[in-house]
Design a protein around this motif. Structure first.
Motif, short mmCIF file in Angstrom:
data_model
loop_
_atom_site.label_atom_id
_atom_site.label_comp_id
_atom_site.label_asym_id
_atom_site.label_seq_id
_atom_site.Cartn_x
_atom_site.Cartn_y
_atom_site.Cartn_z
N ALA A 55 0.84 -1.21 0.00
CA ALA A 55 0.00 0.00 0.00
C ALA A 55 0.86 1.25 0.00
O ALA A 55 0.58 2.22 -0.69
CB ALA A 55 -0.93 -0.02 1.21
N LEU A 56 1.93 1.21 0.76
CA LEU A 56 2.81 2.39 0.87
C LEU A 56 3.60 2.60 -0.40
O LEU A 56 3.73 3.70 -0.90
CB LEU A 56 3.75 2.21 2.07
N PHE A 57 4.14 1.51 -0.94
CA PHE A 57 5.06 1.62 -2.05
C PHE A 57 4.37 2.02 -3.35
O PHE A 57 4.97 2.65 -4.22
CB PHE A 57 5.78 0.28 -2.24
N HIS A 58 3.12 1.68 -3.49
CA HIS A 58 2.30 2.05 -4.65
C HIS A 58 2.65 1.35 -5.94
O HIS A 58 1.80 1.05 -6.75
CB HIS A 58 2.32 3.57 -4.93
N ASP A 59 3.92 1.13 -6.18
CA ASP A 59 4.29 0.66 -7.52
C ASP A 59 5.01 -0.69 -7.48
O ASP A 59 6.09 -0.85 -8.04
CB ASP A 59 5.17 1.71 -8.20
N ALA A 60 4.35 -1.64 -6.81
CA ALA A 60 4.97 -2.97 -6.69
C ALA A 60 5.14 -3.60 -8.07
O ALA A 60 6.04 -4.41 -8.27
CB ALA A 60 4.10 -3.85 -5.80
N ASN A 61 4.27 -3.23 -9.01
CA ASN A 61 4.35 -3.79 -10.37
C ASN A 61 5.72 -3.59 -10.97
O ASN A 61 6.27 -4.47 -11.64
CB ASN A 61 3.29 -3.15 -11.27
N ARG A 62 6.28 -2.39 -10.74
CA ARG A 62 7.58 -2.08 -11.29
C ARG A 62 8.64 -3.04 -10.74
O ARG A 62 9.51 -3.53 -11.46
CB ARG A 62 7.95 -0.62 -10.98
N LEU A 63 8.54 -3.31 -9.45
CA LEU A 63 9.49 -4.21 -8.81
C LEU A 63 9.40 -5.61 -9.42
O LEU A 63 10.41 -6.27 -9.67
CB LEU A 63 9.24 -4.30 -7.31
N ILE A 64 8.14 -6.04 -9.65
CA ILE A 64 7.96 -7.39 -10.21
C ILE A 64 8.56 -7.47 -11.59
O ILE A 64 9.22 -8.46 -11.95
CB ILE A 64 6.46 -7.75 -10.24
N ASN A 65 8.39 -6.42 -12.38
CA ASN A 65 8.84 -6.48 -13.77
C ASN A 65 10.32 -6.21 -13.95
O ASN A 65 10.84 -6.37 -15.05
CB ASN A 65 8.01 -5.52 -14.62
N GLN A 66 11.00 -5.83 -12.87
CA GLN A 66 12.40 -5.44 -13.05
C GLN A 66 13.35 -6.63 -13.01
O GLN A 66 14.54 -6.50 -13.24
CB GLN A 66 12.80 -4.40 -12.00
N SER A 67 12.82 -7.81 -12.68
CA SER A 67 13.71 -8.98 -12.68
C SER A 67 13.01 -10.17 -13.31
O SER A 67 11.84 -10.43 -13.04
CB SER A 67 14.11 -9.32 -11.24
N ASP A 68 13.75 -10.90 -14.14
CA ASP A 68 13.19 -12.08 -14.79
C ASP A 68 12.68 -13.11 -13.80
O ASP A 68 11.70 -13.82 -14.07
CB ASP A 68 14.24 -12.75 -15.69
N SER A 69 13.38 -13.25 -12.69
CA SER A 69 12.98 -14.31 -11.77
C SER A 69 11.61 -14.04 -11.15
O SER A 69 10.95 -14.97 -10.68
CB SER A 69 14.03 -14.54 -10.68
N SER A 71 9.30 -11.66 -12.92
CA SER A 71 8.37 -11.26 -13.98
C SER A 71 7.76 -12.46 -14.69
O SER A 71 6.66 -12.38 -15.21
CB SER A 71 9.03 -10.31 -14.99
N GLN A 72 8.52 -13.57 -14.71
CA GLN A 72 7.95 -14.75 -15.36
C GLN A 72 6.70 -15.23 -14.61
O GLN A 72 5.87 -15.97 -15.17
CB GLN A 72 8.98 -15.88 -15.44
N PHE A 73 6.56 -14.81 -13.36
CA PHE A 73 5.37 -15.18 -12.60
C PHE A 73 4.45 -14.00 -12.36
O PHE A 73 3.65 -13.99 -11.43
CB PHE A 73 5.77 -15.77 -11.24
N SER A 74 4.56 -12.99 -13.23
CA SER A 74 3.79 -11.77 -12.96
C SER A 74 2.28 -12.02 -12.96
O SER A 74 1.54 -11.37 -12.23
CB SER A 74 4.14 -10.67 -13.96
N ASP A 75 1.83 -13.00 -13.74
CA ASP A 75 0.39 -13.28 -13.75
C ASP A 75 -0.11 -13.76 -12.40
O ASP A 75 -1.28 -13.59 -12.06
CB ASP A 75 0.06 -14.35 -14.80
#
Lengths: 415, 73
Positions: A55-69, A71-75
């Motif tokens: 909630a605080l960080f707001h942009d967890a999506n960016r963190l997920i997408n910044q590493s292959d390990s 992002s492959q599980f982003s769904d």
């Protein structure tokens, strides 16, 4: 809000920590660690503080997408983090919708993992999707909307069942999913939907019932036993509920009590009584007057007991079963009259005047005339609870000299 | 702990089914030995209660009641 005390750096660290645990668990196939990442309804401090961080960080999506390990599980991960946050904030409909996305994405991956390493995580997801759906439906209903998330969770679980119904080691999970489905269908009142999954478990050649974990077999037998009670298949209900009773963890007294709650009416219907100690130990004293009524032949007591606990018996679906015990109580009453007569005058005892029965019933504050009593006696004879015949003109039941009141001995009353 | 849903109040009529008799979840790896204690609870049934004993209070009162009519005659 609690997360105001967390710094951005701390939030970043917590989220990354979670993502690392996720990818580590997958790469090392560590099922125990993996499952704790999905356990929303457990209210673990770990996930609750993750919720704050997201909630605080707001942009967890960016963190997920910044590493292959990750992002492959982003769904799986993107909706999962959303769900964790929504759950903590009490937005259960949103939490459910997000978790459903995670769950669907998880199943896709799960199908590709050859071994059953992630089965426990699957159990957690299956359990939590149901719990979240229940909370979501409560929220929907309270705002005047139509509650259909639990039904949707049921559909998802059928999909999961399909993913487990194969030859591999994952198939031992099928019974757990079945039991979660039972809980959903019982809650929705759509118990007829249990039939197809029961058929799959019991007739499909890939499943060997004995291979399933004990805790799932107990739960399964409890629910299928209850279904047999609804359908008044008493020998079958007796078998299943007794199995559940015998194999249930003895320390789980709440569950033992639930099994007994449904087993006792079945036992009564086949002429077997519980000890009073059992009723006391498991707080089932609503049955004590019913048991006493059967012992005595006291029809008034039976009817009072049914009335006193009518609501409870109705809610458990045992009311009709208990009401049908009337015939057995009549049998016992007439038998007592017969024995009392026999003690006075053995030669005439086998002839019981209907008016004597009317009198006994009147004493029990039950107003029935001779014709009504005749009708009941005819039913007792028809159902083999009494052996004899009617002398209709003289209004007398002539009892058989041998075994005029056959005992049920574990079999239900003839239908 | 999760906060309460925003719109819910205790006395809102919720048109949902409930199952009062929902079985409690076992833990995922819950193990137990059902041989010893399990026996106790399965041995608490009587099948020989339907006897010919009419010396209990209820039966005695029933007998008195059945005999009382004869007095009136």
């Amino acid at each position: 809000m609690a997360y105001m005390n967390m710094s951005m750096g701390e939030a970043h660290r917590r989220i990354t920590d979670y993502l690392n645990r996720f990818s580590d668990a997958v790469s090392s196939q560590d099922g125990a660690s993996f499952k704790s990442l999905f356990a929303l309804s457990s209210n673990s401090p770990f996930l609750l503080s993750l919720a704050d961080a997201v909630a605080l960080f707001h942009d967890a999506n960016r963190l997920i997408n910044q590493s292959d390990s990750y992002s492959q599980f982003s769904d799986i991960l993107l909706p999962l983090l959303r769900s964790v946050q929504n759950y903590k904030q009490g937005d259960f409909v949103e939490a459910y919708l997000a978790f459903e996305k995670t769950a669907n994405a998880f199943i896709q991956e799960f199908r590709n993992w050859e071994s059953a390493w992630a089965l426990e995580a699957l159990y957690v997801i299956v359990h939590d999707i149901r719990v979240l759906a229940e909370k979501a439906d409560k929220e929907l209903a309270s705002t005047g909307k139509s509650p259909e998330k639990l039904k949707g969770a049921g559909s998802f679980l059928m999909k999961v069942f399909g993913a487990l119904a194969g030859k591999g080691s994952k198939r031992v999970g099928a019974l757990y999913v079945t039991c979660q489905l039972f809980k959903i269908y019982f809650k929705l009142g759509t118990v007829h939907l249990c039939r197809s999954v029961i058929r799959s478990i019991e007739t499909a050649r890939i499943f060997d019932f004995e291979e399933f974990p004990k805790r799932d077999k107990v739960t399964y037998m409890y629910y299928t036993g209850r279904l047999e009670v609804f359908n008044e298949n008493f020998p079958s209900a007796d078998y299943k509920l007794s199995y559940a009773l015998k194999h249930c963890n003895p320390q789980r007294e709440a569950n033992i009590r639930l099994i007994l709650k449904h087993l006792i009416p079945v036992k009564l219907s086949i002429g077997i009584l519980p000890n009073h100690r059992l009723l006391e130990k498991y707080s089932l004293l609503e049955y004590s007057n019913i048991v006493l009524a059967l012992r005595r032949g006291d029809l008034r007591l039976l009817r009072c007991a049914l009335q006193d606990y009518e609501d409870r018996f109705l809610r458990s679906g045992v009311y009709l079963v208990l009401e049908k015990l009337e015939l057995q109580v009549y049998q016992r009453l007439v038998k007592k009259i017969y024995i009392i007569q026999k003690q006075k005058d053995p030669s005439k005892a086998h002839q019981v005047k209907l008016e004597v029965i009317v009198k006994a019933l009147k004493w029990l504050e039950i107003d029935m005339d001779v014709d009504e009593v005749e009708c009941i006696m005819a039913i007792l004879i028809y159902k083999n609870l009494m052996k004899g015949y009617f002398a209709h003109k003289s209004k007398v039941v002539v009892l058989s000299k041998t075994d005029p009141f056959p005992k049920l001995i574990g079999k239900p009353v003839n239908s | 702990m999760a906060t309460e849903p925003k719109a819910a109040t205790e006395d809102v009529k919720i048109d949902l089914f409930e199952d009062d008799d929902e079985f409690e979840e076992f833990e995922i790896n819950e193990e137990w030995d059902d041989k010893e204690e399990g026996k106790d609870v399965t041995q608490q049934w009587e099948d020989d209660w339907d006897d010919d004993d009419v010396s209990d209070d209820f039966s005695l009162q029933l007998r008195r009641e059945l005999e009382s009519n004869n007095d009136k005659n």
